[in-house]
Design an enzyme around this catalytic site. Sequence first.
Site, PDB file in Angstrom:
ATOM      1  N   ASP A 154       0.351   5.240  44.025  1.00 35.77           N
ATOM      2  CA  ASP A 154      -1.121   5.248  44.060  1.00 35.77           C
ATOM      3  C   ASP A 154      -1.691   4.029  44.781  1.00 35.77           C
ATOM      4  O   ASP A 154      -2.880   3.994  45.073  1.00 35.77           O
ATOM      5  CB  ASP A 154      -1.686   5.275  42.635  1.00 35.77           C
ATOM      6  CG  ASP A 154      -1.450   6.621  41.964  1.00 35.77           C
ATOM      7  OD1 ASP A 154      -0.924   7.523  42.629  1.00 35.77           O
ATOM      8  OD2 ASP A 154      -1.798   6.765  40.776  1.00 35.77           O
ATOM      9  N   GLY A 213      -3.129  10.668  42.582  1.00 36.40           N
ATOM     10  CA  GLY A 213      -4.076   9.559  42.705  1.00 36.40           C
ATOM     11  C   GLY A 213      -4.988   9.597  41.498  1.00 36.40           C
ATOM     12  O   GLY A 213      -6.024  10.251  41.503  1.00 36.40           O
ATOM     13  N   ILE A 228       5.690  14.650  46.607  1.00 27.33           N
ATOM     14  CA  ILE A 228       5.381  13.516  47.498  1.00 27.33           C
ATOM     15  C   ILE A 228       5.980  12.206  46.985  1.00 27.33           C
ATOM     16  O   ILE A 228       6.004  11.216  47.696  1.00 27.33           O
ATOM     17  CB  ILE A 228       3.858  13.329  47.735  1.00 27.33           C
ATOM     18  CG1 ILE A 228       3.127  12.894  46.464  1.00 27.33           C
ATOM     19  CG2 ILE A 228       3.228  14.582  48.317  1.00 27.33           C
ATOM     20  CD1 ILE A 228       1.734  12.327  46.745  1.00 27.33           C
TER      21      ILE A 228
HETATM   22  O1  F6P Z   1       0.991   6.629  38.715  1.00 29.14           O
HETATM   23  C1  F6P Z   1       1.591   7.333  39.712  1.00 29.14           C
HETATM   24  C2  F6P Z   1       1.424   8.813  39.520  1.00 29.14           C
HETATM   25  O2  F6P Z   1       2.166   9.436  40.507  1.00 29.14           O
HETATM   26  C3  F6P Z   1      -0.033   9.284  39.532  1.00 29.14           C
HETATM   27  O3  F6P Z   1      -0.564   9.506  40.791  1.00 29.14           O
HETATM   28  C4  F6P Z   1       0.043  10.537  38.716  1.00 29.14           C
HETATM   29  O4  F6P Z   1      -1.158  10.824  38.078  1.00 29.14           O
HETATM   30  C5  F6P Z   1       1.076  10.196  37.703  1.00 29.14           C
HETATM   31  O5  F6P Z   1       1.918   9.242  38.278  1.00 29.14           O
HETATM   32  C6  F6P Z   1       1.815  11.400  37.199  1.00 29.14           C
HETATM   33  O6  F6P Z   1       3.001  10.982  36.620  1.00 29.14           O
HETATM   34  P1  F6P Z   1       3.758  11.662  35.400  1.00 29.14           P
HETATM   35  O7  F6P Z   1       3.514  13.131  35.458  1.00 29.14           O
HETATM   36  O8  F6P Z   1       5.169  11.274  35.614  1.00 29.14           O
HETATM   37  O9  F6P Z   1       3.207  11.058  34.164  1.00 29.14           O
END
Ligand code: F6P
Length: 448
Positions: free
Chosen positions: A214, A258, A368
Amino acid sequence: MQIMIVDSAALAVRTLGDARLDSPLAPLLDARRATQHYFNESDRVLYDDTLGMVTARGVTVDQLPGFEPAGPRRRIFFDPSKTRVAIVTCGGLCPGMNDVIRGLVLELTTHYGVNRIYGFRNGYQGFVASYGRDVVELTGESVTGIDEMGGTILGTSRGEQDPEEIVDCLERMSINVLFVVGGDGTMRGALRIAKVVEQRRERIAVVGIPKTIDNDIPYTDQSFGFQTAYSAAAESIRTAHVEALAAPNGVSLVKLMGRHSGFIACYAALAKNDADFVLIPEVPFALDGPDGLFAHLRAKVKHRGHAVVVVAEGAGQEHVEGDPDVRDASGNAKLRDIGTFLKARILDDFEAHGDEINMRYFDPSYSIRSVKANAHDSVYCLRLAHAAVHAAMAGRTEMVVGRWHGRFVHIPMALAISSRNDVDPHGDLWTTVLEATGQPVTFGAPAR
Ligand code: F6P
């Protein structure tokens, strides 16, 4: 979040004690001269980089705040032959985590001669006995080729663990240096660990390598993995544009990661300059009415025959129903799904106006961030890893490595978690996005 005033005190990095041992890297330093590329370890990287900012401080030159430069020191604190190192990776995945692990291991073994390096599995859980995670020994051989893979060979997890228990584990294993690879939540945890270490009068260095796709970590030019992530996201915009072009009144909607910061959406949209609208958490937008998103989208499709909309997952949360207080294991707000919400509302809006629409919805989601690092990020990860090793071996602690105005620096952990880096709606990145898309400055929503 406590916003810190950036002065010399806020930029001071804690040291475990005097560095009394000659560094094995001293000969390398002897060959370096002070040039514009290299400067002395006692020098500082100025925090401010415009005349206006410097003048506004109203202090003498020697009082200007500056970061401690990263890099090898002539003298080190730890004796490499007796140093035991722990590495842990935490939080969501990010391209380059394996590059960092490999960079740490190779720098420690090859240049400093540190041969006892342990990888702890699944984030901070790896230190807590009740999880029963095994510990892996890391060697130059065991990390061969890991940079070819996305993810992290150590695994990861979200969530806090008791810092007392973590330090118990470090003590039991006689660890001298802990490298923590993670985002803001992880660094908050690392700071708590460093504080417990200090209370117990232990001499364990805690050094972070900040990671997040992010790019929301402050006081560093860019976080590692971000460039790879937005490059992958740009590919989704490319395919979304192809789809939108092929169908009559084609509208492609791309939802990108994001949570609080819209950097991925902005950079991906600039890298593949085919988006007509970019929606980010930092900039509110109205949906309905003559200035709202829907009216502009309909007009664009009428005029051009197609349109591409990019939305960051944290954008427009106020429009989507749901409980704003639900949190994940890291304490992050769980987002309501703006992507599927917008998809349904755009379809309804076109139908209500009797306009044809061929909607294509793209959610590249985790794809990504689970890819391997691109060449740029691989270089960056390696350099951050080297900087982290130099800092730790010199006895620095409670700090993270980063890059400020193109130079590698040491950032106190408290500062690195004191705020969030986000897209400034009045800054030049967002202006460039407005120029590139041609979207209105506001969609009739009051600025935040
Ligand atoms: O913080 C990084 C990130 O990729 C964010 O963009 C996204 O909201 C989050 O992690 C999702 O991560 P997870 O599903 O692993 O909690």
